[in-house]
Design a protein around this motif. Structure first.
Motif, PDB file in Angstrom:
ATOM      1  N   ILE A  23       0.840  -1.202   0.000  1.00  0.00           N
ATOM      2  CA  ILE A  23       0.000   0.000   0.000  1.00  0.00           C
ATOM      3  C   ILE A  23       0.873   1.250   0.000  1.00  0.00           C
ATOM      4  N   PHE A  24       1.881   1.249   0.851  1.00  0.00           N
ATOM      5  CA  PHE A  24       2.775   2.404   0.970  1.00  0.00           C
ATOM      6  C   PHE A  24       3.615   2.604  -0.297  1.00  0.00           C
ATOM      7  N   SER A  26       3.243   1.276  -3.424  1.00  0.00           N
ATOM      8  CA  SER A  26       2.518   1.510  -4.675  1.00  0.00           C
ATOM      9  C   SER A  26       2.064   2.964  -4.769  1.00  0.00           C
ATOM     10  N   ALA A  27       1.647   3.540  -3.639  1.00  0.00           N
ATOM     11  CA  ALA A  27       1.225   4.944  -3.634  1.00  0.00           C
ATOM     12  C   ALA A  27       2.388   5.854  -4.027  1.00  0.00           C
ATOM     13  N   ILE A  28       3.555   5.599  -3.447  1.00  0.00           N
ATOM     14  CA  ILE A  28       4.728   6.417  -3.763  1.00  0.00           C
ATOM     15  C   ILE A  28       5.101   6.285  -5.244  1.00  0.00           C
ATOM     16  N   LYS A  29       5.141   5.065  -5.745  1.00  0.00           N
ATOM     17  CA  LYS A  29       5.571   4.838  -7.124  1.00  0.00           C
ATOM     18  C   LYS A  29       4.605   5.447  -8.137  1.00  0.00           C
ATOM     19  N   LEU A  30       3.320   5.265  -7.898  1.00  0.00           N
ATOM     20  CA  LEU A  30       2.335   5.784  -8.848  1.00  0.00           C
ATOM     21  C   LEU A  30       2.341   7.315  -8.870  1.00  0.00           C
ATOM     22  N   ASN A  48       2.655  -3.257  -7.891  1.00  0.00           N
ATOM     23  CA  ASN A  48       2.497  -3.269  -6.433  1.00  0.00           C
ATOM     24  C   ASN A  48       1.052  -3.090  -6.008  1.00  0.00           C
ATOM     25  N   SER A  49       0.289  -2.307  -6.777  1.00  0.00           N
ATOM     26  CA  SER A  49      -1.112  -2.087  -6.416  1.00  0.00           C
ATOM     27  C   SER A  49      -1.922  -3.374  -6.514  1.00  0.00           C
ATOM     28  N   THR A  50      -1.612  -4.204  -7.494  1.00  0.00           N
ATOM     29  CA  THR A  50      -2.312  -5.483  -7.593  1.00  0.00           C
ATOM     30  C   THR A  50      -1.720  -6.519  -6.642  1.00  0.00           C
ATOM     31  N   ASP A  51      -0.471  -6.297  -6.246  1.00  0.00           N
ATOM     32  CA  ASP A  51       0.127  -7.166  -5.228  1.00  0.00           C
ATOM     33  C   ASP A  51      -0.643  -7.048  -3.912  1.00  0.00           C
ATOM     34  N   ILE A  52      -1.278  -5.910  -3.692  1.00  0.00           N
ATOM     35  CA  ILE A  52      -2.112  -5.742  -2.493  1.00  0.00           C
ATOM     36  C   ILE A  52      -3.234  -6.771  -2.510  1.00  0.00           C
ATOM     37  N   ILE A  53      -3.881  -6.906  -3.678  1.00  0.00           N
ATOM     38  CA  ILE A  53      -4.979  -7.874  -3.816  1.00  0.00           C
ATOM     39  C   ILE A  53      -4.455  -9.293  -3.645  1.00  0.00           C
ATOM     40  N   ALA A  54      -3.298  -9.570  -4.261  1.00  0.00           N
ATOM     41  CA  ALA A  54      -2.711 -10.904  -4.143  1.00  0.00           C
ATOM     42  C   ALA A  54      -2.369 -11.227  -2.685  1.00  0.00           C
ATOM     43  N   SER A 114      13.376  12.518 -20.669  1.00  0.00           N
ATOM     44  CA  SER A 114      13.838  11.599 -19.639  1.00  0.00           C
ATOM     45  C   SER A 114      13.109  11.908 -18.336  1.00  0.00           C
ATOM     46  N   PRO A 115      12.777  10.867 -17.566  1.00  0.00           N
ATOM     47  CA  PRO A 115      12.116  11.104 -16.279  1.00  0.00           C
ATOM     48  C   PRO A 115      13.019  11.888 -15.342  1.00  0.00           C
ATOM     49  N   ASP A 116      12.404  12.602 -14.407  1.00  0.00           N
ATOM     50  CA  ASP A 116      13.165  13.340 -13.406  1.00  0.00           C
ATOM     51  C   ASP A 116      13.958  12.359 -12.547  1.00  0.00           C
ATOM     52  N   ILE A 117      15.136  12.785 -12.081  1.00  0.00           N
ATOM     53  CA  ILE A 117      16.035  11.922 -11.314  1.00  0.00           C
ATOM     54  C   ILE A 117      15.403  11.436 -10.012  1.00  0.00           C
ATOM     55  N   ILE A 118      14.408  12.175  -9.505  1.00  0.00           N
ATOM     56  CA  ILE A 118      13.753  11.756  -8.265  1.00  0.00           C
ATOM     57  C   ILE A 118      13.066  10.408  -8.431  1.00  0.00           C
ATOM     58  N   ALA A 119      12.664  10.084  -9.684  1.00  0.00           N
ATOM     59  CA  ALA A 119      12.040   8.790  -9.955  1.00  0.00           C
ATOM     60  C   ALA A 119      13.033   7.659  -9.703  1.00  0.00           C
ATOM     61  N   ALA A 120      14.290   7.895 -10.044  1.00  0.00           N
ATOM     62  CA  ALA A 120      15.318   6.876  -9.839  1.00  0.00           C
ATOM     63  C   ALA A 120      15.537   6.605  -8.353  1.00  0.00           C
ATOM     64  N   TRP A 121      15.651   7.678  -7.559  1.00  0.00           N
ATOM     65  CA  TRP A 121      15.893   7.492  -6.130  1.00  0.00           C
ATOM     66  C   TRP A 121      14.664   6.867  -5.447  1.00  0.00           C
ATOM     67  N   THR A 122      13.490   7.161  -5.964  1.00  0.00           N
ATOM     68  CA  THR A 122      12.274   6.534  -5.433  1.00  0.00           C
ATOM     69  C   THR A 122      12.312   5.026  -5.685  1.00  0.00           C
ATOM     70  N   ALA A 123      12.700   4.648  -6.905  1.00  0.00           N
ATOM     71  CA  ALA A 123      12.789   3.231  -7.247  1.00  0.00           C
ATOM     72  C   ALA A 123      13.817   2.517  -6.371  1.00  0.00           C
ATOM     73  N   LEU A 124      14.948   3.156  -6.138  1.00  0.00           N
ATOM     74  CA  LEU A 124      15.998   2.547  -5.318  1.00  0.00           C
ATOM     75  C   LEU A 124      15.522   2.364  -3.877  1.00  0.00           C
ATOM     76  N   PHE A 125      14.887   3.390  -3.321  1.00  0.00           N
ATOM     77  CA  PHE A 125      14.362   3.298  -1.962  1.00  0.00           C
ATOM     78  C   PHE A 125      13.348   2.157  -1.842  1.00  0.00           C
ATOM     79  N   CYS A 126      12.450   2.050  -2.818  1.00  0.00           N
ATOM     80  CA  CYS A 126      11.410   1.009  -2.788  1.00  0.00           C
ATOM     81  C   CYS A 126      12.016  -0.385  -2.935  1.00  0.00           C
TER      82      CYS A 126
END
Length: 292
Positions: A23-24, A26-30, A48-54, A114-126
């Motif tokens: 839940i946490f 998927s919200a950040i990533k989306l 991740n959002s469908t992983d909640i259902i799974a 190109s996506p903003d660099i913050i997307a990369a650090w978000t992916a790494l944190f997750c």
């Protein structure tokens, strides 16, 4: 029996952990994926959002499997967790196919940004966060021998790899390779489908009473080495939730009385429990004659 129920209850803690984490994350990533225009991060968030259902399906399966035996389920409800893991694989398949379809459509109308660099650090944190969830759930799955928790752990590991891949793709796009981000999203879809297939294969094997041949031969050798066993007439085993059930037909000296034959049965049960951690053993005894 109580130990089995206690193990399943521990598994529920892992399911709740996965639900909260997804839940946490998927919200950040989306949100970050939308704001930064990252296809890989958005695909990962959708996963991740469908992983909640799974994970909820796994939790329900674990709760049902703790129900005691009744007149319609003499062996208990342990297979409910395997069914839940099977349902989780179907959900993952659907998500993987959707991600692949959306990514292919993006390739037909590619962007040069190109996506903003913050997307990369978000992916790494997750990736780091869900990897710790994986470590917890994989230890728990092995401890309680649960198909459902093993499926949840495999899903956690897959998500960690996917997020790490998204990180690499987004970083690469910062160096003039914006196509690398949707390529990573394509890899995300493939990994999701591969993980779903692995879970489906293991669950369907268990639900159709499949059992590892080499493990069965090891159990057979344990029975054969038990004093008093003259011959093994038949042996088979199957998976029932987080339990293994073994059925053995042995031949013993026909001159033994009922009590002596029973002692051999108890010795077999004890050896299988000690050497293979299997407590559900059904033994049928037949007389052994020299001509047989």
């Amino acid at each position: 029996m109580q130990d089995t129920y206690d193990d399943i209850k521990q598994g529920e803690k892992g399911a709740w952990l996965s639900i909260g984490a997804y839940i946490f994350l998927s919200a950040i990533k989306l949100i970050i994926g939308y704001l930064t225009g990252s296809e890989a991060l958005s695909a990962d968030g959708l996963n991740n959002s469908t992983d909640i259902i799974a994970s909820i399906a796994v939790l329900i399966g674990l709760k049902i499997s703790r129900k005691p035996p009744d007149k319609n389920h003499r062996y208990g409800h342990y297979r409910a967790e395997t069914v839940a893991a099977l349902i989780a694989s179907f959900i993952m398949f659907a998500v993987g196919i959707q991600v692949l379809y959306q990514t292919v459509m993006k390739f037909r109308a590619p962007t040069i940004e190109s996506p903003d660099i913050i997307a990369a650090w978000t992916a790494l944190f997750c990736a780091i966060a869900i990897y710790f969830v994986y470590l917890y759930n994989i230890r728990l799955a092995k401890k309680i021998n649960s198909h459902a928790m093993m499926a949840a752990a495999q899903d956690n590991r897959s998500d960690a790899l996917v997020s790490m891949g998204a990180f690499v793709g987004i970083i690469g796009s910062q160096f003039g390779l914006p196509w690398l981000d949707p390529v990573t999203a394509l890899i995300v879809g493939i990994i999701i489908c591969k993980t779903a297939w692995d879970i489906f294969r293991d669950c369907s094997h268990a639900l159709t009473d499949g059992f590892d041949h080499e493990e069965l031969q090891t159990i057979k050798q344990t029975v054969s080495d038990t004093p008093g066993v003259e011959k093994i007439i038949d042996i088979k085993a199957r998976i029932h939730g987080n339990n293994k059930l073994v059925d053995v037909t042995i031949a013993v000296d026909h001159q033994l009385n009922v009590g002596e034959s029973h002692d051999i049965s108890e010795q077999i049960e004890k050896r299988i429990a000690e050497l293979h951690s299997i407590s559900y053993v059904h033994i049928h005894i037949e007389p052994f004659l020299a001509s047989s």
